[in-house]
Design an enzyme around this catalytic site. Structure first.
Site, PDB file in Angstrom:
ATOM      1  N   ASP A  53       0.853  -1.193   0.000  1.00 20.89           N
ATOM      2  CA  ASP A  53       0.000   0.000   0.000  1.00 20.89           C
ATOM      3  C   ASP A  53       0.888   1.242   0.000  1.00 20.89           C
ATOM      4  OD1 ASP A  53      -1.677   2.079   0.496  1.00 20.89           O
ATOM      5  OD2 ASP A  53      -2.341   1.394   2.469  1.00 20.89           O
ATOM      6  N   GLU A 131      31.980   6.652   3.397  1.00 26.89           N
ATOM      7  CA  GLU A 131      32.593   6.470   4.720  1.00 26.89           C
ATOM      8  C   GLU A 131      31.572   6.954   5.746  1.00 26.89           C
ATOM      9  OE1 GLU A 131      36.112   8.871   4.746  1.00 26.89           O
ATOM     10  OE2 GLU A 131      36.792   8.113   2.806  1.00 26.89           O
ATOM     11  N   GLU A 133      30.030   7.522   9.515  1.00 26.39           N
ATOM     12  CA  GLU A 133      30.289   7.640  10.945  1.00 26.39           C
ATOM     13  C   GLU A 133      28.972   7.482  11.701  1.00 26.39           C
ATOM     14  OE1 GLU A 133      34.020  10.749  10.413  1.00 26.39           O
ATOM     15  OE2 GLU A 133      32.059  11.520  10.976  1.00 26.39           O
ATOM     16  N   GLU A 188      36.314   7.037  16.022  1.00 25.05           N
ATOM     17  CA  GLU A 188      36.397   8.392  15.476  1.00 25.05           C
ATOM     18  C   GLU A 188      36.775   9.397  16.572  1.00 25.05           C
ATOM     19  OE1 GLU A 188      36.396  10.659  13.195  1.00 25.05           O
ATOM     20  OE2 GLU A 188      36.606   9.259  11.541  1.00 25.05           O
ATOM     21  N   GLU A 195      33.654   4.713  12.835  1.00 26.80           N
ATOM     22  CA  GLU A 195      33.547   4.779  11.375  1.00 26.80           C
ATOM     23  C   GLU A 195      33.894   3.420  10.795  1.00 26.80           C
ATOM     24  OE1 GLU A 195      36.088   6.695   7.753  1.00 26.80           O
ATOM     25  OE2 GLU A 195      35.360   8.149   9.214  1.00 26.80           O
ATOM     26  N   HIS A 244      31.310  10.936   4.191  1.00 26.69           N
ATOM     27  CA  HIS A 244      32.097  11.367   3.035  1.00 26.69           C
ATOM     28  C   HIS A 244      31.830  10.404   1.880  1.00 26.69           C
ATOM     29  CE1 HIS A 244      35.203  13.183   6.078  1.00 26.69           C
ATOM     30  NE2 HIS A 244      34.032  13.799   6.088  1.00 26.69           N
ATOM     31  N   ARG A 315      41.746  19.446   4.422  1.00 26.22           N
ATOM     32  CA  ARG A 315      40.546  18.807   4.971  1.00 26.22           C
ATOM     33  C   ARG A 315      39.492  19.818   5.420  1.00 26.22           C
ATOM     34  NH1 ARG A 315      41.046  13.190   5.909  1.00 26.22           N
ATOM     35  NH2 ARG A 315      43.106  12.474   5.319  1.00 26.22           N
ATOM     36  N   GLU A 332      36.412  13.387  -3.388  1.00 28.47           N
ATOM     37  CA  GLU A 332      35.733  13.120  -2.117  1.00 28.47           C
ATOM     38  C   GLU A 332      34.890  14.335  -1.728  1.00 28.47           C
ATOM     39  OE1 GLU A 332      36.913  11.720   2.421  1.00 28.47           O
ATOM     40  OE2 GLU A 332      38.165  13.220   1.425  1.00 28.47           O
ATOM     41  N   ARG A 334      32.769  16.001   1.115  1.00 34.35           N
ATOM     42  CA  ARG A 334      32.833  15.826   2.573  1.00 34.35           C
ATOM     43  C   ARG A 334      31.633  16.391   3.335  1.00 34.35           C
ATOM     44  NH1 ARG A 334      37.797  14.647   4.496  1.00 34.35           N
ATOM     45  NH2 ARG A 334      37.595  15.973   6.327  1.00 34.35           N
TER      46      ARG A 334
END
Length: 443
Positions: A53, A131, A133, A188, A195, A244, A315, A332, A334
């Site tokens: 449904d 990745e 976490e 982490e 992670e 990420h 980063r 990547e 992030r």
């Protein structure tokens, strides 16, 4: 994940003493749903005859058009290793179809398949490696989750400081039994935060893997008396949880982002893809960061990116180019967090990257220095924009981005935006503990 025929599955159900099969699918807000059937119904399931449904699923259909059918992807057949040894439980991940057999426009898996088809028509396959976490918290005497953790560990620490280590190990072993290739698992930054990274796959399989991963983490944590949460920022003043996403395009079996002759060994195509992501990151932020709580994570100082920039190594940048080259060359992103719907996020990211390729976009120069340490004027001078600061700002940016809306299609984008505006309105009209403590006595 194997390659299965109907006959393989019928034989496995019998040989392995499988009693129940969970026919799984995902709603537009990324919640895993299922219709459980007994083994006697497996032939009907494989013939796409299991109905559900759709009117009772968030963002699907209205009550007067509620019948929908589940079409299982046979290659997703897997036995759930945390279920009993006798009377085992298996699962099949399904797509949702209309009664006339056409794919349902609001099924997230179908949304992703439409964009993947566009990439395929251009000669590309899209790979994604996530990745994720998450936090492991203690429960109270009634089994309700708390935000307490019996854990003093930090980044990459080992037991006995890391009390979630045995649960994390059990999750990894269970996922490997289901065919996952686990590349890394570690503690982490924050207490109780973990992670687990698994090997990249084509984007459809990667999105399926994320849904399976979340189910495994939550189920096995509960079995061990813990509560696992993918909420982006459950504890103020500490790091939030991200997801990420490592992305690459392949053409004829070769990584199309790699160019051995280029100065950074990145192909022109890789730069166009990066430029496409940056051009639409505001527009897909409501998908990558879908909760009111998501924007509590996207603040300076906790490793989460909040500025639209790219870099090879930095980063603090939204988009990073990890070191590996050759077949491992990738981009990547992030900003996403693990509360997102992976099918819709991969669809939007791919559509953004393809837009960059089709329009031949050039990204701005890469930013090598720490963006958090720059003044607002310095960021403005370099053309570095901030991500939306709230869910409602992200929704408004999404409404203005035709590439993202087109990737989702009219049904899904309208339902998604309406649902998220309701969520924002509910939040906006709450009176929080912070407000009471701040204003009740003073005013």
């Amino acid at each position: 994940m194997g390659r299965y025929t109907k006959e393989d599955i019928l034989r496995l159900v019998e040989d392995e003493d499988i009693q129940f099969i969970r026919m799984q699918f995902t709603d537009i807000f990324g919640q895993l749903k299922n219709v459980a059937i007994t083994a006697s119904q497996i032939q009907r399931a494989l013939d796409n005859e299991i109905m559900m449904d759709g009117s009772s699923i968030e963002g699907f259909v209205r009550i007067e058009e509620s019948d929908q059918y589940l079409y299982p992807d046979l290659d997703t057949f897997a036995i759930l290793p945390w279920r009993p040894q006798y009377g085992k439980v298996a699962r099949l991940i399904c797509e949702v179809h209309n009664p006339d057999g056409t794919p349902f426009a609001g099924d997230p898996r179908n949304v992703l398949k439409r964009v993947l088809k566009r990439a395929e028509d251009m000669g590309y396959t899209f790979n994604a490696g996530p990745e994720l976490e998450f936090f492991l918290f203690q429960t109270d005497e009634d089994g309700r989750p708390t935000t307490r953790t019996s854990d003093e560990a930090g980044y990459f620490d080992l037991g006995p400081l890391d009390h979630g280590e045995s649960t994390r190990r059990e999750i990894c072993l269970s996922l490997e039994e289901m065919g996952f290739e686990i590349e890394a698992s570690h503690h982490e930054v924050a207490a109780g935060q973990h992670e687990i990274d698994f090997k990249y796959a084509d984007a459809l399989r990667a999105a399926d893997n994320i849904m399976t991963f979340k189910l495994a983490v939550k189920t096995l944590a509960q079995k061990n008396g813990l509560h696992a949460t993918f909420m982006p920022k459950p504890v103020p003043g500490t790091a939030g949880s991200g997801m990420h996403i490592n992305m690459s395009l392949f053409k004829d079996g070769k990584n199309a982002f790699f160019d051995p002759g280029a100065p950074s060994q990145l192909s022109p195509l890789a730069y166009q893809f990066i430029a496409g992501l940056l051009a639409h990151v505001q527009g897909f932020c409501a998908l990558t960061n879908p909760l009111v709580n998501s924007y509590k994570r996207l603040v300076p100082g906790y490793e989460a990116p909040c500025y639209a920039a790219w870099s090879s190594s930095n980063r603090s940048a939204l988009i990073r180019i990890p070191a590996p080259r050759g077949q491992g060359t990738r981009v990547e992103l992030r900003s996403p967090d693990p509360s997102c719907n992976p099918y819709l996020v991969f669809a939007a990211c791919l559509a953004a990257g393809l837009d960059g390729i089709e329009r031949g976009l050039t990204p701005p120069p890469e930013i090598a220095e720490n963006i958090y340490a720059m003044t607002p004027d310095a960021r403005a001078a370099r053309g570095i924009e901030s991500l939306p600061g709230t869910l409602v700002a992200a929704i408004r940016a999404m409404e203005a981005d035709s590439v993202v809306l087109d990737a989702l299609g009219p049904h899904t984008s309208a339902q998604y935006i309406n649902g998220k505006l309701r969520e924002w309105e509910e939040y906006r009209t709450q009176v929080s503990q912070w407000e009471l403590e701040k204003y009740l006595v003073t005013y």
